[in-house]
Design a protein around this motif. Structure first.
Motif, mmCIF file in Angstrom:
data_model
loop_
_atom_site.group_PDB
_atom_site.id
_atom_site.type_symbol
_atom_site.label_atom_id
_atom_site.label_comp_id
_atom_site.label_asym_id
_atom_site.label_seq_id
_atom_site.Cartn_x
_atom_site.Cartn_y
_atom_site.Cartn_z
ATOM 1 N N ASP A 42 0.858 -1.178 0.000
ATOM 2 C CA ASP A 42 0.000 0.000 0.000
ATOM 3 C C ASP A 42 0.894 1.228 0.000
ATOM 4 O O ASP A 42 1.605 1.492 0.974
ATOM 5 C CB ASP A 42 -0.909 0.002 1.237
ATOM 6 C CG ASP A 42 -1.636 1.325 1.414
ATOM 7 O OD1 ASP A 42 -2.219 1.807 0.429
ATOM 8 O OD2 ASP A 42 -1.631 1.866 2.542
ATOM 9 N N GLY A 43 0.901 1.958 -1.109
ATOM 10 C CA GLY A 43 1.779 3.110 -1.238
ATOM 11 C C GLY A 43 0.998 4.403 -1.271
ATOM 12 O O GLY A 43 0.149 4.598 -2.143
ATOM 13 N N GLY A 44 1.273 5.281 -0.311
ATOM 14 C CA GLY A 44 0.539 6.533 -0.228
ATOM 15 C C GLY A 44 1.429 7.750 -0.266
ATOM 16 O O GLY A 44 2.640 7.665 -0.493
ATOM 17 N N THR A 45 0.821 8.888 0.005
ATOM 18 C CA THR A 45 1.541 10.152 -0.022
ATOM 19 C C THR A 45 2.391 10.334 1.229
ATOM 20 O O THR A 45 3.392 11.049 1.204
ATOM 21 C CB THR A 45 0.539 11.316 -0.156
ATOM 22 O OG1 THR A 45 -0.241 11.118 -1.340
ATOM 23 C CG2 THR A 45 1.244 12.649 -0.263
ATOM 24 N N GLY A 76 8.726 5.680 3.166
ATOM 25 C CA GLY A 76 8.073 6.973 3.001
ATOM 26 C C GLY A 76 7.153 7.013 1.806
ATOM 27 O O GLY A 76 6.585 6.001 1.373
ATOM 28 N N CYS A 77 7.013 8.191 1.228
ATOM 29 C CA CYS A 77 6.072 8.429 0.137
ATOM 30 C C CYS A 77 6.475 7.676 -1.133
ATOM 31 O O CYS A 77 7.641 7.653 -1.510
ATOM 32 C CB CYS A 77 6.008 9.930 -0.154
ATOM 33 S SG CYS A 77 4.998 10.378 -1.579
ATOM 34 N N SER A 78 5.480 7.080 -1.810
ATOM 35 C CA SER A 78 5.727 6.421 -3.097
ATOM 36 C C SER A 78 4.751 6.903 -4.164
ATOM 37 O O SER A 78 4.538 6.225 -5.170
ATOM 38 C CB SER A 78 5.637 4.898 -2.943
ATOM 39 O OG SER A 78 4.372 4.511 -2.417
ATOM 40 N N ASN A 79 4.151 8.052 -3.932
ATOM 41 C CA ASN A 79 3.271 8.662 -4.931
ATOM 42 C C ASN A 79 4.135 9.455 -5.910
ATOM 43 O O ASN A 79 4.765 10.451 -5.532
ATOM 44 C CB ASN A 79 2.260 9.579 -4.245
ATOM 45 C CG ASN A 79 1.237 10.170 -5.208
ATOM 46 O OD1 ASN A 79 1.489 10.259 -6.411
ATOM 47 N ND2 ASN A 79 0.104 10.589 -4.690
ATOM 48 N N THR A 86 11.302 8.361 -10.221
ATOM 49 C CA THR A 86 12.521 7.660 -9.796
ATOM 50 C C THR A 86 12.522 7.409 -8.293
ATOM 51 O O THR A 86 12.762 6.279 -7.836
ATOM 52 C CB THR A 86 13.770 8.468 -10.193
ATOM 53 O OG1 THR A 86 13.813 8.601 -11.613
ATOM 54 C CG2 THR A 86 15.031 7.767 -9.707
ATOM 55 N N ARG A 87 12.257 8.445 -7.538
ATOM 56 C CA ARG A 87 12.261 8.292 -6.082
ATOM 57 C C ARG A 87 11.131 7.377 -5.609
ATOM 58 O O ARG A 87 11.314 6.582 -4.686
ATOM 59 C CB ARG A 87 12.135 9.664 -5.427
ATOM 60 C CG ARG A 87 12.264 9.643 -3.914
ATOM 61 C CD ARG A 87 12.296 11.051 -3.352
ATOM 62 N NE ARG A 87 12.095 11.068 -1.921
ATOM 63 C CZ ARG A 87 11.912 12.163 -1.209
ATOM 64 N NH1 ARG A 87 11.908 13.355 -1.821
ATOM 65 N NH2 ARG A 87 11.726 12.102 0.087
ATOM 66 N N ALA A 88 9.969 7.465 -6.258
ATOM 67 C CA ALA A 88 8.851 6.601 -5.882
ATOM 68 C C ALA A 88 9.204 5.130 -6.105
ATOM 69 O O ALA A 88 8.930 4.270 -5.253
ATOM 70 C CB ALA A 88 7.605 6.977 -6.684
ATOM 71 N N ARG A 89 9.847 4.836 -7.227
ATOM 72 C CA ARG A 89 10.214 3.451 -7.520
ATOM 73 C C ARG A 89 11.298 2.947 -6.574
ATOM 74 O O ARG A 89 11.303 1.769 -6.193
ATOM 75 C CB ARG A 89 10.668 3.323 -8.973
ATOM 76 C CG ARG A 89 9.522 3.465 -9.955
ATOM 77 C CD ARG A 89 9.976 3.269 -11.400
ATOM 78 N NE ARG A 89 8.861 3.324 -12.326
ATOM 79 C CZ ARG A 89 8.957 3.099 -13.633
ATOM 80 N NH1 ARG A 89 10.152 2.809 -14.153
ATOM 81 N NH2 ARG A 89 7.886 3.163 -14.412
ATOM 82 N N GLU A 90 12.219 3.809 -6.197
ATOM 83 C CA GLU A 90 13.236 3.410 -5.224
ATOM 84 C C GLU A 90 12.586 2.999 -3.911
ATOM 85 O O GLU A 90 12.955 1.990 -3.297
ATOM 86 C CB GLU A 90 14.210 4.572 -4.983
ATOM 87 C CG GLU A 90 15.149 4.834 -6.140
ATOM 88 C CD GLU A 90 15.976 6.088 -5.922
ATOM 89 O OE1 GLU A 90 15.667 6.854 -4.990
ATOM 90 O OE2 GLU A 90 16.935 6.301 -6.685
ATOM 91 N N VAL A 95 11.173 -1.239 -0.090
ATOM 92 C CA VAL A 95 10.251 -1.757 0.916
ATOM 93 C C VAL A 95 9.875 -3.209 0.601
ATOM 94 O O VAL A 95 9.673 -4.022 1.510
ATOM 95 C CB VAL A 95 9.014 -0.841 1.035
ATOM 96 C CG1 VAL A 95 7.996 -1.083 -0.064
ATOM 97 C CG2 VAL A 95 8.373 -0.981 2.403
ATOM 98 N N MET A 96 9.807 -3.578 -0.687
ATOM 99 C CA MET A 96 9.550 -4.972 -1.039
ATOM 100 C C MET A 96 10.729 -5.857 -0.644
ATOM 101 O O MET A 96 10.551 -6.960 -0.096
ATOM 102 C CB MET A 96 9.251 -5.098 -2.536
ATOM 103 C CG MET A 96 7.921 -4.530 -2.957
ATOM 104 S SD MET A 96 7.491 -4.879 -4.696
ATOM 105 C CE MET A 96 8.691 -3.862 -5.570
ATOM 106 N N ALA A 97 11.949 -5.377 -0.933
ATOM 107 C CA ALA A 97 13.138 -6.137 -0.565
ATOM 108 C C ALA A 97 13.237 -6.303 0.949
ATOM 109 O O ALA A 97 13.587 -7.373 1.450
ATOM 110 C CB ALA A 97 14.384 -5.445 -1.108
#
Length: 368
Positions: A42-45, A76-79, A86-90, A95-97
């Motif tokens: 679950d990725g939010g702001t 943190g934020c992934s929006n 780039t930062r969202a994908r990082e 977090v998955m790893a």
């Protein structure tokens, strides 16, 4: 495993090229065993949460037992609308790893992944994330991408996509599904386009009210004293510098408790802001219910209404969530409010499990 080595080389184009190195170390030690797992994210702001559950976990959960969570990682934020792609994908990858590392697992053991992320508002957004995920996970992994509101709905319905969810946290959105797969949404367009029922929207209106009162363009309000006190400022003029030195949505939304406490103390301006926000949130739900016909022709058919987010949590005397429900049930008495017992990341994991089961059933049916 060759795919692990190739996957690590692929990570070199991201900020942390060693993010998956733990898999090779674990393989060298002979570890990383165990059964298949599912990742729900679950990725939010404000925050991003990833849970890892056993692939068979939903079976026990539906028997009335708590779902076994092997690991839970937070970032943190992934929006991408807030921090860039780039930062969202990082953030998503890390977090998955981290969840797999905590669970003592690795990507080869993953059977399915569901990313439910704020800012995924169009099929193009979904496809970009799916293509990116395919670069990270081996080919056998089932991949699903949804808006974060879909996982929030699933958290209240144990993975079933039916009904309506209202999220009111830093941002806000109403999202609904019918049994035949139709979907609709309202709000969720971000602060510039007016998510006024959100924590950001409420706090931003309060800050505006303070400035207007100071200018003489609006009524005096207890918000002035309370805002200045919480921010350690001496004058409303200083709000301008405070606001624009870091105008992040979450930072502004964190002022929500000040608005609520001011309203509870009897401040008319703060109460008006909250009453208007209740109307905005209720209107978002009504729009989704109306477009999908969730309440039937007579408006009385039952449907789940999942309520998620800190704005909707009860306070001492101002219960925004209850006020919203009262507004909705006056028009749609069949609305059945649900406050989920599991977080949206678990809802995402349940979605992944249900998606896999649906594909399996379809495959079995086609083979008969």
């Amino acid at each position: 495993m060759r795919w692990v080595e190739e996957g690590i080389m692929e990570k070199k184009r991201y900020r942390n090229g060693r993010i998956w190195n733990f898999e090779m170390a674990r393989e060298a030690d002979g570890g990383g065993g165990g059964g298949e797992v599912i990742l729900g994210l679950d990725g939010g702001t404000t925050t991003t949460v990833c849970v890892c559950i056993p692939a068979a976990a939903p079976l026990s959960g539906r028997a009335g037992e708590p779902l076994p969570i092997l690991a839970r990682a937070v970032a943190g934020c992934s929006n991408h609308n807030s921090v860039g792609e780039t930062r969202a994908r990082e953030t998503l990858e890390k977090v998955m790893a981290q969840a797999l590392l905590q669970a003592g697992s690795n990507r080869s053991a993953v059977s399915a992944v569901c990313l439910a992320v704020a800012g995924v508002d169009h099929p193009i957004d979904q496809q970009r994330l799916l293509n990116w995920l395919r670069e990270i996970f081996p080919s056998h992994v089932k991949l699903f991408v949804q808006n974060d509101a879909v996982a929030a709905l699933a958290s209240g319905t144990m993975g079933k996509l039916h009904g309506c969810v209202l999220i009111a946290g830093t941002g806000t959105i109403a999202y609904g599904f019918t049994d035949d797969g139709r979907e609709a949404r309202a709000a969720g367009a971000g602060p510039i386009l007016g998510d006024w029922g959100s924590g950001y929207g409420i706090a931003a209106q309060a800050l505006t009210a303070v400035v207007k009162a100071h200018d003489g363009r609006g009524p005096q309000t207890l918000l002035t004293h309370n805002m200045l006190e919480i921010l350690s400022l001496s004058s409303p003029d200083e709000l301008i510098g405070w606001t624009y030195e870091d105008p992040s949505w979450a930072r502004i939304a964190d002022l929500l408790p000040v608005v609520i406490s001011s309203a509870e103390a009897g401040d008319e301006v703060a109460n008006n802001i909250l009453h208007n926000s209740v109307a905005e949130l209720a209107d978002s739900v009504k729009a989704v219910v109306r477009r999908l016909g969730l309440s039937g022709e007579d408006g009385k058919d039952p449907f789940p209404l999942v309520m998620v987010g800190r704005v909707l949590e009860a306070n001492e005397s101002w219960d925004i969530g209850k006020e919203v429900i009262d507004c909705i049930t006056k028009i749609y008495p069949g609305a059945h409010p649900i406050h989920p017992k599991v977080e949206p990341a678990v809802g995402a994991a349940l979605l992944a499990w249900n998606f896999v089961m649906d594909e399996l059933y379809c495959q079995i049916a086609s083979d008969i």
